[in-house]
Write an enzyme that holds these catalytic residues in place. Structure first.
Site, PDB file in Angstrom:
ATOM      1  N   PRO A   1       0.689  -1.213   0.058  1.00 20.16           N
ATOM      2  CA  PRO A   1       0.126  -0.014   0.102  1.00 20.16           C
ATOM      3  C   PRO A   1       0.909   1.203  -0.059  1.00 20.16           C
ATOM      4  CG  PRO A   1      -0.478  -1.409   2.023  1.00 20.16           C
ATOM      5  CD  PRO A   1       0.701  -1.935   1.268  1.00 20.16           C
ATOM      6  N   GLU A   2       0.643   2.033  -0.932  1.00 12.22           N
ATOM      7  CA  GLU A   2       1.242   3.217  -1.026  1.00 12.22           C
ATOM      8  C   GLU A   2       0.466   4.502  -0.534  1.00 12.22           C
ATOM      9  OE1 GLU A   2       4.463   3.957  -1.881  1.00 12.22           O
ATOM     10  OE2 GLU A   2       5.074   1.940  -2.542  1.00 12.22           O
TER      11      GLU A   2
ATOM     12  N   HIS B   1      -5.973 -14.494   8.417  1.00  8.38           N
ATOM     13  CA  HIS B   1      -5.137 -13.136   8.407  1.00  8.38           C
ATOM     14  C   HIS B   1      -5.808 -11.939   9.054  1.00  8.38           C
ATOM     15  CE1 HIS B   1      -2.241 -15.743   6.481  1.00  8.38           C
ATOM     16  NE2 HIS B   1      -2.907 -16.098   5.136  1.00  8.38           N
TER      17      HIS B   1
ATOM     18  N   ARG C   1       1.058 -10.991   5.392  1.00 10.30           N
ATOM     19  CA  ARG C   1       2.593 -10.835   5.610  1.00 10.30           C
ATOM     20  C   ARG C   1       2.975 -10.590   7.173  1.00 10.30           C
ATOM     21  NH1 ARG C   1       5.618  -9.077   0.321  1.00 10.30           N
ATOM     22  NH2 ARG C   1       7.565  -9.964   1.624  1.00 10.30           N
TER      23      ARG C   1
END
Ligand SMILES: [Zn+2]
Length: 280
Positions: free
Chosen positions: A2-3, A100, A119
């Site tokens: 994500p930017e 997750h 992650r």
């Protein structure tokens, strides 16, 4: 990953469901994120109210206000970072969690702020009471869409710098949010060769570069706005916004402006695509 535009879109997407809401329950299914989830998260959140959601660089800031006037020291701010693969979505009480889905913040309204991160490079942690004293925020450069970020700023900061202009622009002490995609696109728009020494770019060209950074990020945020409905009930995995890119990922293909074959090089350990024809 994500930017800044994804984080800003997340802020806009989840804010209407959490701002002003009282927290009734906190569920931590997995506490081993990049930073362990604070032990006192539930204790301090339950019964508190969430204030106006803010963003600084790629951090989301959730102010927590105590509902009870007796607890005068309860005000605090949570810092939430999405890491490499994290996302914050709105679910409803009773919606089953998926693999997750690590943290749920349940609101009195029946909405749930749900953190998903395969992650686990993201984190949620308390911010230092004084934002300027928080080591994660203290050294960050200006926000790219603020007036503090402009050609004069880039020009002044870059004098005598021999580092190439692309890694210079990607340094988050120079400006936050100019990730690899956006730096490559902005340099193309401004016609600047990414290999050029930062100290050898003129003031006029930095004016053009600052405008290009703002334009490419603003376009990505606007694009993200069209996916806002995905924030409720966790349907989407939005990933990167489908933005039209001029150079990033297009090496070997012809430049859309002049037809020259786009080249890929490595600069500051990052792949960089540019047009040798129109970037000088
Ligand atoms: Zn070209």
């Amino acid at each position: 990953m994500p930017e800044l535009p994804e984080v800003e879109t997340t802020r806009r997407g989840i804010a209407p469901y959490i701002e002003g809401q009282e927290v009734t329950e906190v569920l931590v299914r997995q506490s081993r994120l990049r930073v362990p989830v604070p032990d006192d998260l539930a204790e301090r959140l339950v019964g508190a109210r969430i204030g106006v959601l803010k963003r600084r660089a790629k951090y989301l800031q959730l102010p927590i206000q105590s509902v009870s006037a007796l607890e005068c020291d309860a005000d605090a701010t949570l810092l939430w970072h999405l890491g490499m693969s994290g996302s914050l979505r709105i679910a409803r009480v009773g919606d089953l969690s998926k693999k997750h889905d690590h943290v749920d913040v349940v609101m009195a309204s029946g909405y749930v702020l749900r953190y998903h991160d395969p992650r686990r490079f993201g984190f949620v942690d308390w911010q230092a009471n004084d934002e300027t004293q928080d080591k994660r925020l203290a050294h960050l450069g200006p926000e790219p869409l603020s007036d503090a970020f402009n050609g004069k700023w880039l020009y002044t900061l870059s004098r005598n710098k021999r580092v190439a202009v692309k890694p210079f622009l990607m340094d988050n002490q120079v400006v936050v949010g100019a990730g690899n995609i956006y730096a490559a696109e902005a340099l193309f728009m401004a016609g600047i060769d990414p290999r050029r020494a930062a100290g050898r770019v003129s003031r006029a060209r930095y004016d053009a570069l600052a405008l290009a950074v703002k334009e490419v990020l603003a376009a990505a945020i606007t694009q993200g706005g069209t996916t806002l409905r995905d924030f409720v009930s966790g349907q989407g995995e939005p990933g990167y916004f489908a933005q039209r890119l001029n150079v990033y990922g297009r090496h070997g293909q012809p430049c859309l402006r002049c037809g020259t074959e786009l080249r890929r090089i490595t600069l500051g350990q990052r792949a960089s695509v540019f047009c040798p024809g129109c970037q000088r």
